[in-house]
Write a protein that holds these residues in place. Structure first.
Motif, PDB file in Angstrom:
ATOM      1  N   MET A 174       0.864  -1.090  -0.048  1.00  0.00           N
ATOM      2  CA  MET A 174      -0.036  -0.159  -0.001  1.00  0.00           C
ATOM      3  C   MET A 174       0.881   1.300  -0.034  1.00  0.00           C
ATOM      4  O   MET A 174       0.750   2.232  -0.651  1.00  0.00           O
ATOM      5  CB  MET A 174      -0.937   0.055   1.011  1.00  0.00           C
ATOM      6  N   GLU A 175       2.009   1.197   0.680  1.00  0.00           N
ATOM      7  CA  GLU A 175       2.929   2.437   1.028  1.00  0.00           C
ATOM      8  C   GLU A 175       3.431   2.815  -0.448  1.00  0.00           C
ATOM      9  O   GLU A 175       3.958   3.788  -0.673  1.00  0.00           O
ATOM     10  CB  GLU A 175       3.953   2.136   1.855  1.00  0.00           C
ATOM     11  N   SER A 176       3.790   1.656  -1.116  1.00  0.00           N
ATOM     12  CA  SER A 176       4.376   1.905  -2.614  1.00  0.00           C
ATOM     13  C   SER A 176       3.407   2.301  -3.636  1.00  0.00           C
ATOM     14  O   SER A 176       3.905   2.677  -4.899  1.00  0.00           O
ATOM     15  CB  SER A 176       4.979   0.660  -3.007  1.00  0.00           C
ATOM     16  N   MET A 177       2.400   2.597  -3.312  1.00  0.00           N
ATOM     17  CA  MET A 177       1.279   2.947  -4.336  1.00  0.00           C
ATOM     18  C   MET A 177       1.675   4.630  -4.316  1.00  0.00           C
ATOM     19  O   MET A 177       1.817   5.160  -3.581  1.00  0.00           O
ATOM     20  CB  MET A 177      -0.280   2.704  -3.984  1.00  0.00           C
ATOM     21  N   VAL A 178       1.361   4.970  -5.721  1.00  0.00           N
ATOM     22  CA  VAL A 178       1.576   6.385  -6.112  1.00  0.00           C
ATOM     23  C   VAL A 178       0.111   7.023  -6.354  1.00  0.00           C
ATOM     24  O   VAL A 178      -0.802   6.366  -7.104  1.00  0.00           O
ATOM     25  CB  VAL A 178       2.475   6.464  -7.272  1.00  0.00           C
ATOM     26  N   ASN A 179      -0.115   8.250  -5.912  1.00  0.00           N
ATOM     27  CA  ASN A 179      -1.314   9.054  -6.479  1.00  0.00           C
ATOM     28  C   ASN A 179      -0.904   9.747  -7.861  1.00  0.00           C
ATOM     29  O   ASN A 179      -0.059  10.586  -7.564  1.00  0.00           O
ATOM     30  CB  ASN A 179      -1.701   9.917  -5.263  1.00  0.00           C
ATOM     31  N   ASP A 180      -1.644   9.428  -8.713  1.00  0.00           N
ATOM     32  CA  ASP A 180      -1.423  10.421 -10.006  1.00  0.00           C
ATOM     33  C   ASP A 180      -2.476  11.576  -9.975  1.00  0.00           C
ATOM     34  O   ASP A 180      -3.740  11.271  -9.449  1.00  0.00           O
ATOM     35  CB  ASP A 180      -1.711   9.460 -11.067  1.00  0.00           C
ATOM     36  N   THR A 181      -2.148  12.858  -9.996  1.00  0.00           N
ATOM     37  CA  THR A 181      -1.048  13.238 -10.529  1.00  0.00           C
ATOM     38  C   THR A 181      -0.107  13.747  -9.181  1.00  0.00           C
ATOM     39  O   THR A 181       1.225  13.528  -9.162  1.00  0.00           O
ATOM     40  CB  THR A 181      -1.001  14.130 -11.576  1.00  0.00           C
ATOM     41  N   PHE A 182      -0.843  14.275  -8.204  1.00  0.00           N
ATOM     42  CA  PHE A 182      -0.151  14.926  -7.049  1.00  0.00           C
ATOM     43  C   PHE A 182      -1.159  14.815  -5.869  1.00  0.00           C
ATOM     44  O   PHE A 182      -2.306  14.728  -6.075  1.00  0.00           O
ATOM     45  CB  PHE A 182       0.617  15.958  -7.280  1.00  0.00           C
ATOM     46  N   THR A 183      -0.628  14.965  -4.664  1.00  0.00           N
ATOM     47  CA  THR A 183      -1.449  14.959  -3.682  1.00  0.00           C
ATOM     48  C   THR A 183      -1.438  16.494  -2.863  1.00  0.00           C
ATOM     49  O   THR A 183      -0.297  17.000  -2.813  1.00  0.00           O
ATOM     50  CB  THR A 183      -0.868  13.894  -2.488  1.00  0.00           C
TER      51      THR A 183
END
Length: 297
Positions: A174-183
């Motif tokens: 879960m920690e390795s997941m990336v929010n596209d495009t930014f947070t």
């Protein structure tokens, strides 16, 4: 009890699917640097709070939406040929929405604010009004609870893992997941009373988060922004500074700060045994001193 309530256990996630506002986040833009490098750095930006809030209101929007719009334009400026949507994942507090208003436990999710390429040509006050209305739709009860259900689903999945090791593996995934495009995270205003005169700024940052995150908090008349990245290029923060300048905002920016937050070592084997041995040694050698201190108190 209300302050220690576990949102995913004590919260209410009941909603009417017919009233859920659907957001199309398909074909969202991922920053290409995310896949190329892991290097944690940040920039500290400082803006006059009154001037910043006045500018947001003048453009019919809120501080978090205003920064999201400017970062969208900054990213398009860096990647003008991309036709993908730019998504600002705005961190929202879900305590009241799911019925745990007093809990101190983590109770946030990201609501997606979606920008398309044509939005760059829209007047900023018109776009601000539209995006603020869009965010308000996402915060309606049924829509918000539908999104918050993802938080409960993830927690339930971790709870049902067969072992501690499998839970750690799931958390790492879960920690390795990336929010596209930014947070985009705006904590609000810190009210620290007489202490505020002694504070230069409040900064929130963690290592391990991949991608681009904007952490924002107001304190003592200043709006503090941390532009946090898992890659080293300065193109996005430089483009954002140009967007601020185009609106006449005076923004103070720090040098690039490279950082690393140490990992928690409490899960290492025999850590509690070693802690116990060390505590026994301290107590045996300092018992008279400890007793004396307790008597004084």
């Amino acid at each position: 009890d209300a302050e220690t309530a576990e949102p995913t256990v004590d919260g209410c996630f009941v909603y009417d699917p017919a009233n859920v506002y659907q957001v199309d986040c398909s074909h969202s833009f991922r920053l290409p640097e995310v896949e190329k490098e892991v290097c944690f750095c940040r920039w500290e930006l400082t803006i006059d709070e009154a001037e910043f809030v006045r500018l947001a209101k003048m453009n019919n929007t809120t501080p978090s939406v205003l920064v999201s719009m400017l970062m969208h334009r900054a990213i398009v400026d860096c990647h003008p040929d991309s036709a993908h949507k730019v998504v600002s994942n705005i961190v929202c507090d879900m305590r009241s929405t799911i019925g745990c208003p007093e809990t101190y436990r983590n109770c946030v999710i990201c609501q997606p604010l979606v920008f398309v390429s044509q939005d760059c040509d829209a007047p900023i006050d018109e776009l601000g009004r539209r995006m603020k209305a869009e965010l308000n739709k996402l915060r309606q009860l049924d829509t918000a609870r539908a999104r918050a259900l993802m938080m409960k689903t993830g927690a339930d999945k971790i709870d049902n893992m067969p072992s501690f090791e499998s839970r750690v593996e799931m958390m790492n995934m879960m920690e390795s997941m990336v929010n596209d495009t930014f947070t985009m995270s705006y904590l609000g205003r810190a009210d620290l009373g007489d202490l505020e005169g002694f504070i230069d700024g409040i900064h929130i940052y963690t290592s391990g988060d991949r991608g681009l995150t904007i952490e924002m908090i107001a304190v003592d008349g200043r709006m503090i922004l941390d532009i946090k990245q898992s890659f080293s290029t300065a193109i996005y923060v430089n483009a954002l500074m140009r967007q601020f300048a185009s609106l006449g905002l005076n923004v103070k920016i720090s040098d690039q700060i490279f950082f690393d937050v140490p990992k928690d070592k409490s899960s290492q084997p025999n850590v509690f045994e070693r802690m116990g041995d060390r505590l026994n040694d301290v107590l045996k050698s300092n018992v008279d001193q400890l007793v004396g201190m307790l008597k004084q108190k």
